[in-house]
Design a protein around this motif. Structure first.
Motif, PDB file in Angstrom:
ATOM      1  N   PRO A  97     -10.636  -2.830   9.377  1.00  0.00           N
ATOM      2  CA  PRO A  97      -9.913  -3.074  10.640  1.00  0.00           C
ATOM      3  C   PRO A  97      -8.773  -2.081  10.881  1.00  0.00           C
ATOM      4  O   PRO A  97      -7.603  -2.445  10.920  1.00  0.00           O
ATOM      5  CB  PRO A  97      -9.386  -4.496  10.463  1.00  0.00           C
ATOM      6  CG  PRO A  97      -9.302  -4.703   9.007  1.00  0.00           C
ATOM      7  CD  PRO A  97     -10.393  -3.894   8.392  1.00  0.00           C
ATOM      8  N   TRP A  98      -9.125  -0.836  11.050  1.00  0.00           N
ATOM      9  CA  TRP A  98      -8.091   0.202  11.206  1.00  0.00           C
ATOM     10  C   TRP A  98      -7.235  -0.008  12.442  1.00  0.00           C
ATOM     11  O   TRP A  98      -6.149   0.555  12.556  1.00  0.00           O
ATOM     12  CB  TRP A  98      -8.737   1.594  11.250  1.00  0.00           C
ATOM     13  CG  TRP A  98      -9.407   1.938   9.956  1.00  0.00           C
ATOM     14  CD1 TRP A  98     -10.749   1.930   9.691  1.00  0.00           C
ATOM     15  CD2 TRP A  98      -8.766   2.311   8.727  1.00  0.00           C
ATOM     16  NE1 TRP A  98     -10.979   2.277   8.379  1.00  0.00           N
ATOM     17  CE2 TRP A  98      -9.789   2.519   7.767  1.00  0.00           C
ATOM     18  CE3 TRP A  98      -7.436   2.495   8.334  1.00  0.00           C
ATOM     19  CZ2 TRP A  98      -9.517   2.889   6.449  1.00  0.00           C
ATOM     20  CZ3 TRP A  98      -7.173   2.873   7.039  1.00  0.00           C
ATOM     21  CH2 TRP A  98      -8.195   3.058   6.106  1.00  0.00           C
ATOM     22  N   LYS A  99      -7.755  -0.778  13.411  1.00  0.00           N
ATOM     23  CA  LYS A  99      -6.974  -0.993  14.635  1.00  0.00           C
ATOM     24  C   LYS A  99      -5.853  -1.997  14.432  1.00  0.00           C
ATOM     25  O   LYS A  99      -5.032  -2.205  15.316  1.00  0.00           O
ATOM     26  CB  LYS A  99      -7.892  -1.502  15.737  1.00  0.00           C
ATOM     27  CG  LYS A  99      -8.699  -0.415  16.386  1.00  0.00           C
ATOM     28  CD  LYS A  99      -9.444  -1.015  17.536  1.00  0.00           C
ATOM     29  CE  LYS A  99     -10.074   0.056  18.399  1.00  0.00           C
ATOM     30  NZ  LYS A  99     -11.036  -0.568  19.300  1.00  0.00           N
ATOM     31  N   ASP A 100      -5.858  -2.648  13.290  1.00  0.00           N
ATOM     32  CA  ASP A 100      -4.822  -3.636  12.985  1.00  0.00           C
ATOM     33  C   ASP A 100      -3.687  -2.913  12.259  1.00  0.00           C
ATOM     34  O   ASP A 100      -3.879  -2.420  11.145  1.00  0.00           O
ATOM     35  CB  ASP A 100      -5.461  -4.708  12.098  1.00  0.00           C
ATOM     36  CG  ASP A 100      -4.451  -5.709  11.570  1.00  0.00           C
ATOM     37  OD1 ASP A 100      -3.240  -5.474  11.729  1.00  0.00           O
ATOM     38  OD2 ASP A 100      -4.884  -6.715  11.001  1.00  0.00           O
ATOM     39  N   PRO A 101      -2.500  -2.795  12.892  1.00  0.00           N
ATOM     40  CA  PRO A 101      -1.437  -2.023  12.236  1.00  0.00           C
ATOM     41  C   PRO A 101      -1.016  -2.650  10.910  1.00  0.00           C
ATOM     42  O   PRO A 101      -0.573  -1.943  10.009  1.00  0.00           O
ATOM     43  CB  PRO A 101      -0.286  -2.052  13.245  1.00  0.00           C
ATOM     44  CG  PRO A 101      -0.576  -3.196  14.148  1.00  0.00           C
ATOM     45  CD  PRO A 101      -2.067  -3.368  14.168  1.00  0.00           C
ATOM     46  N   GLY A 102      -1.154  -3.970  10.799  1.00  0.00           N
ATOM     47  CA  GLY A 102      -0.851  -4.611   9.517  1.00  0.00           C
ATOM     48  C   GLY A 102      -1.767  -4.068   8.446  1.00  0.00           C
ATOM     49  O   GLY A 102      -1.336  -3.695   7.347  1.00  0.00           O
ATOM     50  N   PHE A 103      -3.050  -3.964   8.785  1.00  0.00           N
ATOM     51  CA  PHE A 103      -3.993  -3.444   7.805  1.00  0.00           C
ATOM     52  C   PHE A 103      -3.763  -1.961   7.530  1.00  0.00           C
ATOM     53  O   PHE A 103      -3.694  -1.531   6.378  1.00  0.00           O
ATOM     54  CB  PHE A 103      -5.440  -3.655   8.272  1.00  0.00           C
ATOM     55  CG  PHE A 103      -6.396  -2.927   7.388  1.00  0.00           C
ATOM     56  CD1 PHE A 103      -6.784  -3.481   6.181  1.00  0.00           C
ATOM     57  CD2 PHE A 103      -6.850  -1.655   7.708  1.00  0.00           C
ATOM     58  CE1 PHE A 103      -7.615  -2.787   5.316  1.00  0.00           C
ATOM     59  CE2 PHE A 103      -7.678  -0.949   6.846  1.00  0.00           C
ATOM     60  CZ  PHE A 103      -8.064  -1.523   5.654  1.00  0.00           C
ATOM     61  N   SER A 104      -3.640  -1.153   8.615  1.00  0.00           N
ATOM     62  CA  SER A 104      -3.546   0.291   8.364  1.00  0.00           C
ATOM     63  C   SER A 104      -2.268   0.622   7.605  1.00  0.00           C
ATOM     64  O   SER A 104      -2.254   1.523   6.761  1.00  0.00           O
ATOM     65  CB  SER A 104      -3.654   1.101   9.663  1.00  0.00           C
ATOM     66  OG  SER A 104      -2.630   0.753  10.547  1.00  0.00           O
ATOM     67  N   ALA A 105      -1.189  -0.139   7.858  1.00  0.00           N
ATOM     68  CA  ALA A 105       0.038   0.096   7.102  1.00  0.00           C
ATOM     69  C   ALA A 105      -0.215  -0.147   5.618  1.00  0.00           C
ATOM     70  O   ALA A 105       0.203   0.648   4.766  1.00  0.00           O
ATOM     71  CB  ALA A 105       1.159  -0.820   7.601  1.00  0.00           C
ATOM     72  N   VAL A 106      -0.922  -1.223   5.315  1.00  0.00           N
ATOM     73  CA  VAL A 106      -1.159  -1.536   3.904  1.00  0.00           C
ATOM     74  C   VAL A 106      -2.121  -0.537   3.271  1.00  0.00           C
ATOM     75  O   VAL A 106      -1.935  -0.109   2.128  1.00  0.00           O
ATOM     76  CB  VAL A 106      -1.654  -2.994   3.777  1.00  0.00           C
ATOM     77  CG1 VAL A 106      -2.421  -3.206   2.500  1.00  0.00           C
ATOM     78  CG2 VAL A 106      -0.456  -3.931   3.840  1.00  0.00           C
ATOM     79  N   ALA A 107      -3.140  -0.125   4.022  1.00  0.00           N
ATOM     80  CA  ALA A 107      -4.080   0.848   3.461  1.00  0.00           C
ATOM     81  C   ALA A 107      -3.359   2.167   3.168  1.00  0.00           C
ATOM     82  O   ALA A 107      -3.498   2.746   2.087  1.00  0.00           O
ATOM     83  CB  ALA A 107      -5.236   1.074   4.436  1.00  0.00           C
ATOM     84  N   LEU A 108      -2.542   2.618   4.135  1.00  0.00           N
ATOM     85  CA  LEU A 108      -1.794   3.862   3.907  1.00  0.00           C
ATOM     86  C   LEU A 108      -0.810   3.688   2.761  1.00  0.00           C
ATOM     87  O   LEU A 108      -0.608   4.590   1.953  1.00  0.00           O
ATOM     88  CB  LEU A 108      -1.049   4.269   5.176  1.00  0.00           C
ATOM     89  CG  LEU A 108      -1.929   4.767   6.321  1.00  0.00           C
ATOM     90  CD1 LEU A 108      -1.085   4.988   7.571  1.00  0.00           C
ATOM     91  CD2 LEU A 108      -2.615   6.063   5.932  1.00  0.00           C
ATOM     92  N   SER A 109      -0.193   2.518   2.709  1.00  0.00           N
ATOM     93  CA  SER A 109       0.753   2.245   1.633  1.00  0.00           C
ATOM     94  C   SER A 109       0.081   2.405   0.277  1.00  0.00           C
ATOM     95  O   SER A 109       0.612   3.048  -0.631  1.00  0.00           O
ATOM     96  CB  SER A 109       1.305   0.822   1.809  1.00  0.00           C
ATOM     97  OG  SER A 109       1.800   0.314   0.603  1.00  0.00           O
ATOM     98  N   ALA A 110      -1.117   1.837   0.142  1.00  0.00           N
ATOM     99  CA  ALA A 110      -1.810   1.919  -1.147  1.00  0.00           C
ATOM    100  C   ALA A 110      -2.165   3.364  -1.479  1.00  0.00           C
ATOM    101  O   ALA A 110      -2.031   3.803  -2.625  1.00  0.00           O
ATOM    102  CB  ALA A 110      -3.062   1.051  -1.117  1.00  0.00           C
ATOM    103  N   ILE A 111      -2.597   4.106  -0.464  1.00  0.00           N
ATOM    104  CA  ILE A 111      -2.997   5.492  -0.720  1.00  0.00           C
ATOM    105  C   ILE A 111      -1.780   6.354  -1.074  1.00  0.00           C
ATOM    106  O   ILE A 111      -1.784   7.107  -2.047  1.00  0.00           O
ATOM    107  CB  ILE A 111      -3.735   6.067   0.513  1.00  0.00           C
ATOM    108  CG1 ILE A 111      -5.081   5.330   0.675  1.00  0.00           C
ATOM    109  CG2 ILE A 111      -3.957   7.572   0.366  1.00  0.00           C
ATOM    110  CD1 ILE A 111      -5.786   5.612   1.981  1.00  0.00           C
ATOM    111  N   ILE A 112      -0.700   6.208  -0.278  1.00  0.00           N
ATOM    112  CA  ILE A 112       0.495   7.032  -0.542  1.00  0.00           C
ATOM    113  C   ILE A 112       1.110   6.652  -1.883  1.00  0.00           C
ATOM    114  O   ILE A 112       1.473   7.500  -2.692  1.00  0.00           O
ATOM    115  CB  ILE A 112       1.530   6.868   0.597  1.00  0.00           C
ATOM    116  CG1 ILE A 112       0.944   7.366   1.920  1.00  0.00           C
ATOM    117  CG2 ILE A 112       2.809   7.629   0.276  1.00  0.00           C
ATOM    118  CD1 ILE A 112       1.826   7.089   3.130  1.00  0.00           C
ATOM    119  N   PHE A 113       1.201   5.350  -2.122  1.00  0.00           N
ATOM    120  CA  PHE A 113       1.800   4.908  -3.387  1.00  0.00           C
ATOM    121  C   PHE A 113       1.000   5.432  -4.565  1.00  0.00           C
ATOM    122  O   PHE A 113       1.560   5.947  -5.525  1.00  0.00           O
ATOM    123  CB  PHE A 113       1.857   3.372  -3.440  1.00  0.00           C
ATOM    124  CG  PHE A 113       2.477   2.866  -4.704  1.00  0.00           C
ATOM    125  CD1 PHE A 113       3.845   2.746  -4.811  1.00  0.00           C
ATOM    126  CD2 PHE A 113       1.699   2.534  -5.802  1.00  0.00           C
ATOM    127  CE1 PHE A 113       4.430   2.307  -5.997  1.00  0.00           C
ATOM    128  CE2 PHE A 113       2.265   2.102  -6.988  1.00  0.00           C
ATOM    129  CZ  PHE A 113       3.636   1.988  -7.083  1.00  0.00           C
TER     130      PHE A 113
END
Ligand code: HEM
Ligand code: CU
Ligand code: CU
Lengths: 575, 174
Positions: free
Chosen positions: A344-360
């Motif tokens: 669900p990339w259109k969900d900012p809650g999801f994309s924030a968490v996905a990016l968070s996991a990748i950046i972290f």
């Protein structure tokens, strides 16, 4: 759900999750979240000024204000924003998820008051120009006593919140408000709270004597010992941030994709590793300090740190794998990565968490472990490589995950809807992208030796002149540009959240509006409502996509790690 | 679901890809845990640990004795000092300079005592990018062998007051 033990006037039933939201606890979740965002804003104003000052062609501030803003930024971001939001999470995770009332409303008021007063006092004294000592306030640098007092009050308040949290867990267990074991998110929050207590005790040992000294009542604490205990606070707080961030990853993974922890034992075991094996790893801030033996440094770095690293690597697998399983169960089975594209990339809650996991993982984690190696630290200590690293952990990781959480907190707890949803969808990308650029700029400038916490990278006016390679200056420009982008992303976040919370359309009695298509949302709801009914059924769904991701991760890790050893071998001999 | 409470006996030992990943991650952590002590014995670059307690006033006095005994020149009013190869050298961090300028010989080993007269400082040798932390009251002995020649800058990379970004020094290697 469960049979209620509380009176129906104490809580409402969430229209989205069916969980009980207790009014009193809800108030404290809200209050802490609002305060968190206020201090985030102060930190953000300081942030943009700092980025535009380190950008060596711009050098916006003068020297005094650079150091003052650096103090303001560090304290508001790393202490007030992050911890206020974490306190909000503790109230939520202990009550709603356990279906119980808060243990004590009175304590909650007292702690909130102490924390708010502490934060205001500290901000005041920094802006009054009487505490230009940076976040770490290393003695013999001395600040006005109110600086230490403000932080101590804040810390005592946070300690009381932790107590209230544990007491709430206790009464929930005693009153049997839930069956079985506590939910994973609560388990993660409890991990964070336990480490927070240890952190705050270390903080008290460093800061209380320093406060007494600043009052002129006692001798100065030995500056080496101060560093040891201050980092007992500083390092452990980062582990609190990691545990809280991972709990948020699990929470959003469930809410946005319907994911379910693949193996409770593994996920919980990994949280326990954080508690058991982090405690002595404050060593990695002291690797090139005098007064500590190499044996102590190496032992505390590897023994204590690498099992906590193991824990993060486990979460780094279980979180995406649980999403992959959820997506495959919804039928997105095409190839290895078909499920990934359909997330669900259109969900900012999801994309924030996905990016968070990748950046972290890919930036923060890899650089952190590498720079925290005793010998490699020689090439990194106090250079810009260090802020390059932690802006990828506590900012690109924790802060971004917390932003993602807010996209759920606002509709579910504040019961308000967002305006400008198109902008909300790009916000995590703007912020995350800016932070990645800034972090890379810092890291590369740092490999040239450009120092952190330094107003003028060229040391102009010094008796013995020096200067940096032009490439290092380009990297400072990259830092500046990334900083501007991240600032815009941060500002956009604040605007969206404030507009929704104070002026947004009410969602009372309604289900949270979905960010996905109705069919997708229905599939997610179906998975969520099945809950634990089919325990174990999906454990055998294969997760090839996640396996490829983690192997790429491991290879990147190994390459970066050994490349740093290779660079180290070129230095002068030193021991 | 991560927000619901699992009931019954949910303990399950990991299998399949999960088990494989835990094994790989654990193996990698062990590799890193071994690399560090291995380098400690085999590598040429290790964090110094030799430390003595010292009163800042005493340290300052030792620095002046050292300068008096071995001074060979001057640059911008800062003495250039050439310690005997294999011997002890002193470097004082103070607000806001590294004192004195050291003149060393390539491939010779020196014991450089570093300490602070006042606040904490960060000694950074550039462009080598060797960095150590300097704390008043601690005499930190860096046993160093320069392997390249030229002029190297010293800067301070720990905040030490308003003149911090003007705190420099120099090491000359011949
Ligand atoms: C728009 C977002 C942000 C930007 C542009 C930004 C930029 C910067 C810059 C330029 C520095 C100074 C580096 C130096 O000169 O040594 C800095 C330091 C720092 N930042 Fe950020 N930052 C941002 C967000 C955050 C957040 C959200 C946190 C914490 C949650 C954070 C924590 C810190 C800390 C702890 C320091 C070090 C302070 C010190 O050295 O005492 N930053 N940041
Ligand atoms: Cu740490
Ligand atoms: Cu300095």
């Amino acid at each position: 759900m469960n049979t209620q033990t509380a009176a129906t006037t104490d809580y409402r039933v969430c229209n989205t999750t069916g969980l009980s939201v207790f009014y009193k606890a809800e108030f404290f979740t809200k209050a802490n979240a609002v305060l968190a965002v206020i201090f985030l804003l102060i930190g953000a104003v300081a942030a943009i000024l700092l980025a535009l000052t380190r950008w060596s062609n711009v050098m916006l501030l003068d020297d005094i204000w650079y150091y003052r803003m650096l103090t303001l930024h560090g304290v508001n971001m790393l202490v007030f924003w992050i911890i206020f939001l974490e306190m909000g999470i503790l109230y939520f995770a202990s009550t709603t998820l356990l279906n119980t009332k808060l243990f004590s409303k009175k304590l909650a008021h007292i702690s909130l008051g102490l924390m708010a007063v502490g934060a205001v006092v500290t901000n005041y004294i920094i802006l009054a120009g009487q505490a230009d000592v940076l976040l770490t306030s290393y003695p013999p640098l001395e600040a006005h006593p109110l600086f230490y007092l403000g932080i101590i009050l804040f810390a005592v308040g946070a300690l009381i919140v932790c107590y209230n949290f544990f007491a709430t867990l206790y009464i929930a267990k005693k009153n049997k408000t839930y069956e079985g074991s506590m939910p994973l998110v609560t388990f993660g929050a409890a991990t964070a709270a336990i480490i927070a207590v240890v952190a705050l005790i270390h903080g008290a040992i460093a800061l209380v004597p320093t406060f007494l000294w600043s009052m002129g009542w006692t001798e100065m604490m030995d500056p080496g010992i101060y560093r040891l205990f201050w980092w007992g606070l500083g390092h452990h707080s980062q582990q609190v941030n990691v545990a809280a961030m991972v709990a948020v990853w699990y929470f959003i993974a469930t809410m946005s994709t319907g994911a379910k922890p693949l193996n409770e034992a593994v996920c919980r075991g990994a949280f326990i590793l954080y508690i058991l094996f982090i405690n002595l790893a404050a060593a990695h801030h002291l690797l090139v300090d005098p007064g500590l033996s190499s044996e102590w440094k190496i032992w505390n770095t590897s023994y204590a740190m690498y099992l906590a690293v193991l824990a993060s690597m486990i979460h780094g697998y279980t979180v995406p794998a649980s999403m992959e399983v959820a997506m495959r169960r919804k039928g997105f089975n095409k190839g290895i990565f078909g499920w990934f594209a359909k997330l669900p990339w259109k969900d900012p809650g999801f994309s924030a968490v996905a990016l968070s996991a990748i950046i972290f993982g890919f930036i923060g984690g890899i650089t952190g472990v590498t720079l925290g190696t005793e010998q490699i630290n020689i090439m990194a200590h106090n250079t810009l490589r260090i802020p390059g690293h932690f802006h990828a952990t506590v900012v690109g990781g924790t802060t971004l995950a917390f932003m993602g959480l807010c996209y759920y907190l606002v509709p579910l707890i504040f019961q308000k809807d967002f305006y400008l949803k198109g902008l909300a969808r790009i916000q995590p990308w703007l912020f995350g992208g800016g932070i990645v650029i800034m972090s890379l700029g810092m890291s590369f400038a740092g490999t040239y030796g450009v120092p952190r916490r330094t107003y003028d990278s060229d040391f102009s006016g010094a008796t013995l002149e020096t200067g940096f390679d032009p490439v290092a200056h380009i990297m400072l420009g990259v830092l500046g540009i990334g900083g501007v982008i991240a600032f815009l992303g941060l500002l956009l976040f604040i605007v969206l959240v404030v507009a929704a919370v104070f002026f947004g359309p009410s969602l009372k009695g309604k289900k949270m509006p979905t960010w996905q298509s109705p069919q997708e949302q229905k599939m997610t709801d179906d998975l969520i409502s099945k809950g634990y009914e089919e325990e174990g059924k999906d454990y055998h769904v294969k997760t090839p996509g996640t396996v490829v991701l983690v192997i790429v991760f491991l290879l990147s890790f190994a390459i970066y790690y050994f490349a740093n050893w290779a660079a180290l071998a070129d230095l002068w001999h030193i021991r | 679901m991560s927000i619901f409470h699992p009931t019954g006996n949910w303990f399950r030992s990991p299998t399949g890809a999960e088990r494989m990943w835990i094994g790989m991650a654990l193996f990698w952590c062990l590799v890193m845990s071994i690399t560090m002590p291995w380098w400690h014995f085999q590598g040429k670059q290790n964090a110094p640990s030799e430390t003595y307690k010292v009163e800042p006033a005493d340290f300052i006095q030792r620095v002046s004795q050292f300068v008096e005994a071995h001074q060979v020149g001057e640059v911008n009013n800062v003495p250039i000092v050439e310690p005997p190869p294999g011997g002890d050298a002193y470097l004082l961090g103070q607000m806001w300079r590294w004192y004195p300028v050291l003149k060393l010989k390539k491939d010779q080993t020196y014991r450089i005592h570093v300490s602070s007269a006042d606040l904490q400082h960060g000694l950074s040798i550039l462009p080598q990018n060797i960095n150590i932390h300097v704390i008043p009251g601690y005499d930190y002995v860096m046993t160093i062998t320069p392997t390249t020649t030229g002029e190297f800058s010293l800067i301070c990379n720990e905040f030490c007051g308003i003149g911090h970004h003007m705190m420099t020094g120099r090491i000359i290697v011949e």
